[in-house]
Each structure stands twice: as structure tokens, then as C-alpha cells.
Design a protein around this motif. Structure first.
Motif, PDB file in Angstrom:
ATOM      1  N   ILE A 339       0.812  -1.203   0.000  1.00  0.00           N
ATOM      2  CA  ILE A 339       0.000   0.000   0.000  1.00  0.00           C
ATOM      3  C   ILE A 339       0.853   1.264   0.000  1.00  0.00           C
ATOM      4  O   ILE A 339       0.807   2.059  -0.900  1.00  0.00           O
ATOM      5  CB  ILE A 339      -0.942   0.013   1.226  1.00  0.00           C
ATOM      6  N   ARG A 340       1.675   1.416   1.029  1.00  0.00           N
ATOM      7  CA  ARG A 340       2.466   2.639   1.156  1.00  0.00           C
ATOM      8  C   ARG A 340       3.852   2.280   1.688  1.00  0.00           C
ATOM      9  O   ARG A 340       4.037   1.232   2.309  1.00  0.00           O
ATOM     10  CB  ARG A 340       1.767   3.623   2.111  1.00  0.00           C
ATOM     11  N   GLU A 341       4.797   3.164   1.480  1.00  0.00           N
ATOM     12  CA  GLU A 341       6.162   2.891   1.893  1.00  0.00           C
ATOM     13  C   GLU A 341       6.286   2.761   3.408  1.00  0.00           C
ATOM     14  O   GLU A 341       7.138   2.042   3.915  1.00  0.00           O
ATOM     15  CB  GLU A 341       7.091   3.997   1.387  1.00  0.00           C
ATOM     16  N   ASP A 342       5.445   3.480   4.162  1.00  0.00           N
ATOM     17  CA  ASP A 342       5.570   3.470   5.608  1.00  0.00           C
ATOM     18  C   ASP A 342       4.602   2.496   6.281  1.00  0.00           C
ATOM     19  O   ASP A 342       4.363   2.567   7.476  1.00  0.00           O
ATOM     20  CB  ASP A 342       5.363   4.879   6.181  1.00  0.00           C
ATOM     21  N   GLY A 343       4.048   1.572   5.529  1.00  0.00           N
ATOM     22  CA  GLY A 343       3.154   0.584   6.100  1.00  0.00           C
ATOM     23  C   GLY A 343       2.248   0.022   5.034  1.00  0.00           C
ATOM     24  O   GLY A 343       2.317   0.425   3.882  1.00  0.00           O
ATOM     25  N   GLY A 344       1.413  -0.912   5.404  1.00  0.00           N
ATOM     26  CA  GLY A 344       0.545  -1.489   4.400  1.00  0.00           C
ATOM     27  C   GLY A 344      -0.495  -2.376   5.018  1.00  0.00           C
ATOM     28  O   GLY A 344      -0.981  -2.116   6.106  1.00  0.00           O
ATOM     29  N   ALA A 345      -0.830  -3.461   4.320  1.00  0.00           N
ATOM     30  CA  ALA A 345      -1.855  -4.368   4.795  1.00  0.00           C
ATOM     31  C   ALA A 345      -1.598  -5.745   4.224  1.00  0.00           C
ATOM     32  O   ALA A 345      -0.854  -5.912   3.257  1.00  0.00           O
ATOM     33  CB  ALA A 345      -3.247  -3.873   4.396  1.00  0.00           C
ATOM     34  N   MET A 346      -2.219  -6.743   4.844  1.00  0.00           N
ATOM     35  CA  MET A 346      -2.146  -8.103   4.334  1.00  0.00           C
ATOM     36  C   MET A 346      -3.548  -8.693   4.309  1.00  0.00           C
ATOM     37  O   MET A 346      -4.397  -8.374   5.142  1.00  0.00           O
ATOM     38  CB  MET A 346      -1.203  -8.956   5.190  1.00  0.00           C
ATOM     39  N   ARG A 347      -3.792  -9.531   3.301  1.00  0.00           N
ATOM     40  CA  ARG A 347      -5.097 -10.171   3.147  1.00  0.00           C
ATOM     41  C   ARG A 347      -4.977 -11.628   3.572  1.00  0.00           C
ATOM     42  O   ARG A 347      -4.100 -12.355   3.095  1.00  0.00           O
ATOM     43  CB  ARG A 347      -5.568 -10.115   1.693  1.00  0.00           C
ATOM     44  N   LEU A 348      -5.871 -12.061   4.450  1.00  0.00           N
ATOM     45  CA  LEU A 348      -5.912 -13.440   4.905  1.00  0.00           C
ATOM     46  C   LEU A 348      -7.144 -14.120   4.314  1.00  0.00           C
ATOM     47  O   LEU A 348      -8.255 -13.613   4.458  1.00  0.00           O
ATOM     48  CB  LEU A 348      -5.971 -13.508   6.430  1.00  0.00           C
ATOM     49  N   GLY A 349      -6.955 -15.240   3.642  1.00  0.00           N
ATOM     50  CA  GLY A 349      -8.072 -16.016   3.122  1.00  0.00           C
ATOM     51  C   GLY A 349      -8.467 -17.079   4.139  1.00  0.00           C
ATOM     52  O   GLY A 349      -7.673 -17.957   4.485  1.00  0.00           O
ATOM     53  N   LEU A 350      -9.701 -17.000   4.646  1.00  0.00           N
ATOM     54  CA  LEU A 350     -10.193 -17.911   5.672  1.00  0.00           C
ATOM     55  C   LEU A 350     -11.361 -18.731   5.128  1.00  0.00           C
ATOM     56  O   LEU A 350     -12.001 -18.344   4.149  1.00  0.00           O
ATOM     57  CB  LEU A 350     -10.621 -17.129   6.916  1.00  0.00           C
ATOM     58  N   GLU A 351     -11.651 -19.851   5.780  1.00  0.00           N
ATOM     59  CA  GLU A 351     -12.621 -20.798   5.235  1.00  0.00           C
ATOM     60  C   GLU A 351     -14.069 -20.376   5.436  1.00  0.00           C
ATOM     61  O   GLU A 351     -14.913 -20.587   4.576  1.00  0.00           O
ATOM     62  CB  GLU A 351     -12.394 -22.189   5.856  1.00  0.00           C
ATOM     63  N   THR A 352     -14.387 -19.798   6.570  1.00  0.00           N
ATOM     64  CA  THR A 352     -15.787 -19.520   6.894  1.00  0.00           C
ATOM     65  C   THR A 352     -15.933 -18.118   7.460  1.00  0.00           C
ATOM     66  O   THR A 352     -14.958 -17.492   7.921  1.00  0.00           O
ATOM     67  CB  THR A 352     -16.321 -20.525   7.930  1.00  0.00           C
ATOM     68  N   LEU A 353     -17.166 -17.634   7.483  1.00  0.00           N
ATOM     69  CA  LEU A 353     -17.450 -16.345   8.112  1.00  0.00           C
ATOM     70  C   LEU A 353     -17.198 -16.406   9.616  1.00  0.00           C
ATOM     71  O   LEU A 353     -16.827 -15.401  10.233  1.00  0.00           O
ATOM     72  CB  LEU A 353     -18.905 -15.940   7.835  1.00  0.00           C
ATOM     73  N   GLU A 354     -17.404 -17.596  10.196  1.00  0.00           N
ATOM     74  CA  GLU A 354     -17.111 -17.755  11.621  1.00  0.00           C
ATOM     75  C   GLU A 354     -15.618 -17.557  11.888  1.00  0.00           C
ATOM     76  O   GLU A 354     -15.226 -16.945  12.893  1.00  0.00           O
ATOM     77  CB  GLU A 354     -17.564 -19.139  12.104  1.00  0.00           C
ATOM     78  N   ASP A 355     -14.783 -18.085  10.976  1.00  0.00           N
ATOM     79  CA  ASP A 355     -13.343 -17.867  11.104  1.00  0.00           C
ATOM     80  C   ASP A 355     -12.998 -16.391  11.030  1.00  0.00           C
ATOM     81  O   ASP A 355     -12.116 -15.893  11.749  1.00  0.00           O
ATOM     82  CB  ASP A 355     -12.593 -18.631  10.013  1.00  0.00           C
ATOM     83  N   VAL A 356     -13.679 -15.661  10.134  1.00  0.00           N
ATOM     84  CA  VAL A 356     -13.430 -14.223   9.997  1.00  0.00           C
ATOM     85  C   VAL A 356     -13.768 -13.504  11.296  1.00  0.00           C
ATOM     86  O   VAL A 356     -13.001 -12.662  11.786  1.00  0.00           O
ATOM     87  CB  VAL A 356     -14.250 -13.642   8.824  1.00  0.00           C
ATOM     88  N   ALA A 357     -14.931 -13.826  11.885  1.00  0.00           N
ATOM     89  CA  ALA A 357     -15.335 -13.166  13.127  1.00  0.00           C
ATOM     90  C   ALA A 357     -14.364 -13.488  14.262  1.00  0.00           C
ATOM     91  O   ALA A 357     -13.963 -12.596  15.037  1.00  0.00           O
ATOM     92  CB  ALA A 357     -16.753 -13.599  13.500  1.00  0.00           C
ATOM     93  N   HIS A 358     -13.955 -14.758  14.351  1.00  0.00           N
ATOM     94  CA  HIS A 358     -13.033 -15.183  15.403  1.00  0.00           C
ATOM     95  C   HIS A 358     -11.675 -14.500  15.238  1.00  0.00           C
ATOM     96  O   HIS A 358     -11.105 -13.946  16.195  1.00  0.00           O
ATOM     97  CB  HIS A 358     -12.888 -16.706  15.361  1.00  0.00           C
ATOM     98  N   ALA A 359     -11.153 -14.515  14.006  1.00  0.00           N
ATOM     99  CA  ALA A 359      -9.854 -13.899  13.744  1.00  0.00           C
ATOM    100  C   ALA A 359      -9.893 -12.392  13.983  1.00  0.00           C
ATOM    101  O   ALA A 359      -8.932 -11.806  14.492  1.00  0.00           O
ATOM    102  CB  ALA A 359      -9.419 -14.204  12.313  1.00  0.00           C
ATOM    103  N   SER A 360     -10.996 -11.758  13.613  1.00  0.00           N
ATOM    104  CA  SER A 360     -11.129 -10.312  13.820  1.00  0.00           C
ATOM    105  C   SER A 360     -11.007  -9.975  15.301  1.00  0.00           C
ATOM    106  O   SER A 360     -10.307  -9.020  15.687  1.00  0.00           O
ATOM    107  CB  SER A 360     -12.475  -9.830  13.278  1.00  0.00           C
TER     108      SER A 360
END
Length: 374
Positions: A339-360
Motif C-alpha cells: 500500500i504505502r512505503e511506511d506501512g501497508g496491509a495483508m489479506r488473509l483467506g479464511l474458510e468460513t465467516l465464523e473464522d473471519v469473526a473469530h480472527a477479527s
């Protein structure tokens, strides 16, 4: 809608976004995808959706596509440092006229229309100085904000068409925006864009209409029109009104493309009596078709994504994966978003919406800012 978390005491501050307040005017398929890209890639602190249709605004806000919504232009627009005009072609010029009196003169303004010469001239007449016409070469037969996806823009060619009056600083900012949304910017004059798009986009639409009309008028043809015919005529499934407006807006360049197409058909008709010439034409066609780039977005099983802001400090990827691994969250895919030189982001691919809520929950407790998408 997600609420940014407060980083823990030992976390480095997040890098500043490219834009403080972004306005996406017209929250449909493309506008919604731009808004999602701005939010999920942490490119804007706040994303406002503007649309004349209150139902669209309610849906966009409910889906978390935007942070807030507006249904009328006004002084609130002066706080935006990015404005994206994303209305259909027929509504694009009226939208520009409605918003122009309220725009911040320093704001970057762009659009996503498929024809460029007309809107470029209109914005110049309205005195919008920092306007960079744009056209992301992406789309879907399924329209509306419901089908908006930030991934729709990833790896897509995004044409920018500055005029002689476009400030270089505005063009540079527009290129940066496109790159950070995951697309590939290509710069050319508006008239050159319209001529090229007439051949590769608008002409195939009319050809698809002609072929589907032939089938519609003979029931026997419909019995034999299988996969190949469906692939060839796919673009005929687009929204009829929007497609009509698109080709009519570009009718001058499209008529020239149609004339060239007729000459090609006449040549191929003549080659029916010259097998070797037809073979040469077929060989050239295969070579050209096989060399076209393919953007593969749907070959892998669908995953639910979680985007994590990554401060500029060591071992951030390790901190994320270790925290989730210790909690039993299975990461199926990882993509680092530059994204930017001073930081950015990473995308995680998860199996379920429950995994997304738990990981969040886990990552927020660890001081990371996260946003989910599917």
C-alpha cells in the motif's frame, strides 16, 4: 460496518491513509467496488456514498461498503479530497453538473465511465481543475452494489485519459490511487481511448446482439446454440439500458469500428473460395486469441477474506499468523498488499465467516485494525 480498533501500547501507529475523506458518487457495481477497495485497503479514513436512490444507499451502508451515505449534494462535499463519479453513462454528465459547485478545488476528481471524450470536455467546461478521466476495464453481468467486490478491480487495466489541461500532480495522484486499488494504470488521450474501446468493447456488444437476434428469430438455432455460442455472446447479458447508453455515447468511434468490421467479414467471405487464405486467417486469429492476457479471478474456491493493517515494524506478519495459529484459526491464503512505503496491509483467506469473526476479535485484541470481505 466495522469500527477501527485502538492499537495496543506496543503497536506502531498505522500509516496515514492516502485520502482523508473519499466520496463515491453512484454506489453500483463499480462504484461499490471502488468504495470497498478504499476501505479494505485502508486508503481513505472515511468513505461517503452518494446516490440519488435511497434504497441503494441503505443497502450500501448495511453491507459495509461505505462509512456513511448522502442523498443530496451540498457543502459537505467541500470536505472531500477524493471524489469518484461512478454513475451510468447517461447520468454521468448530470451528476458532474450537480456536484461541481460544491467540490473542493484541491480535491482529486475522477470517474469510471466507459467513454471519455464527453466527460472530459464537460468537466473542463465546469472548471473542475483536478479532474482525471478514468475507466477501469472491469465489470460483471450482475450489476448493483450487492455484487460489488474490491477484488473486481484487482489486476484490471485502468485507463487514465488526461487532457492537455490536466495538472501533472492530479495525474500522479490518480495513478497512485489506481495502483493502490490493485489495478494497472494505462495513460492515453481521451479520443484514443474511445477509439480503442469501440473496437474491443462496444463493437463486440453489437456483434453479440446481432448473433442473439438471429437465434431469437429461429427456434431451431436455439437448440444448437451451446457453450461456444454462449461464450461468444456473453456481453449481451449486460444491462440493456446501460449498454445502450454506452454505445450511443461512443457512436462516432463505434461507426468507424463497424466499418472496419464489415470489411473484415467481407474478406472472410471471399476467403471461403480460397482455403489457404482462410487457413492463414484462422492461424492468425488463433495466435492473436491465444496471446491475450487472462485475469483469473474465479478459478480457486471462494474464501472469506480478512484484511489487516500492518504497521511499519518488524515481524508483523509473524505476529498475525502466530496469534491466529495459537487460537486454532486455519489461514488458507495470505497476500501482502503493498500500500504505502511506511506501512501497508495483508489479506488473509479464511474458510468460513465464523473464522473471519473469530480472527477479527483476536487481532483487534492484539492491537491490529482489521476489515472483513467476502
Amino acid at each position: 460496518m466495522t469500527t477501527p480498533a485502538t492499537p495496543s501500547a506496543d503497536s506502531a501507529p498505522l500509516p496515514p491513509p492516502l485520502f482523508d475523506t473519499a466520496v463515491v458518487a453512484g454506489v453500483g457495481l463499480i462504484g461499490g467496488s471502488v468504495a470497498l477497495g478504499l476501505r479494505q485497503r485502508f486508503l481513505a479514513r472515511r468513505v461517503i456514498g452518494y446516490d440519488a436512490n435511497p434504497d441503494v444507499l441503505r443497502e450500501a451502508e448495511a453491507l459495509g461498503v461505505v462509512d456513511e451515505v448522502r442523498a443530496m449534494p451540498g457543502e459537505w462535499l467541500r470536505g472531500a479530497d477524493l471524489v469518484v463519479l461512478a454513475a451510468p453513462m447517461r447520468a454521468l454528465t448530470p451528476l458532474a453538473r450537480d456536484l461541481a459547485p460544491y467540490l473542493n478545488p484541491a480535491a482529486l476528481v475522477t470517474d469510471v465511465g466507459s467513454v471519455k471524450a464527453g466527460i472530459a470536455a464537460e468537466m473542463e467546461a465546469l472548471g473542475v481543475r483536478n479532474f482525471v478521466p478514468g475507466h477501469p476495464m472491469a465489470g460483471s453481468e450482475r450489476g448493483g452494489v450487492t455484487h460489488a467486490r474490491a477484488a473486481l478491480l484487482e489486476n484490471a487495466v485502468w485507463v487514465l485519459t488526461p487532457t492537455d489541461h490536466t495538472p501533472l500532480t492530479a495525474l500522479s495522484r490518480a495513478r497512485m490511487l489506481v495502483e493502490h486499488l490493485g489495478a494497472a494504470p494505462v495513460v492515453m488521450p481521451p479520443e484514443a481511448h474511445d477509439a480503442l474501446v469501440a473496437t474491443v468493447s462496444h463493437l463486440p456488444y453489437l456483434a453479440s446482439l446481432a448473433l442473439t437476434h438471429m437465434v431469437a428469430r429461429d427456434e431451431r438455432l436455439s437448440l444448437l446454440a451451446a457453450g461456444g455460442f454462449r461464450d461468444l455472446t456473453r456481453v449481451a447479458s449486460g444491462d440493456p439500458r446501460m449498454s445502450r447508453d454506452m454505445v450511443v455515447e461512443n457512436k462516432v468511434a463505434l461507426r468507424e469500428a463497424l466499418a472496419r468490421f464489415r470489411r473484415q467479414l467481407e474478406r472472410l467471405e471471399a476467403d471461403l473460395d480460397e482455403p489457404e487464405e482462410l487457413l492463414a486467417a484462422a492461424t492468425e486469429g488463433k495466435r492473436t486469441r491465444d496471446s491475450l492476457p487472462v485475469v483469473r479471478r474465479s478459478l480457486l474456491p471462494p474464501k472469506h477474506d480478512l484484511v489487516v493493517a500492518v504497521p511499519d515494524k518488524p515481524n508483523q506478519i509473524g505476529a498475525v499468523t502466530q496469534a491466529l495459529g495459537a487460537a486454532g484459526v486455519n489461514i488458507k491464503d495470505i497476500e501482502v498488499l503493498a500500500i504505502r512505503e511506511d506501512g501497508g496491509a495483508m489479506r488473509l483467506g479464511l474458510e468460513t465467516l465464523e473464522d473471519v469473526a473469530h480472527a477479527s476479535q483476536i487481532l483487534r485484541e492484539a492491537g491490529f485494525e482489521v476489515r472483513g470481505r467476502s
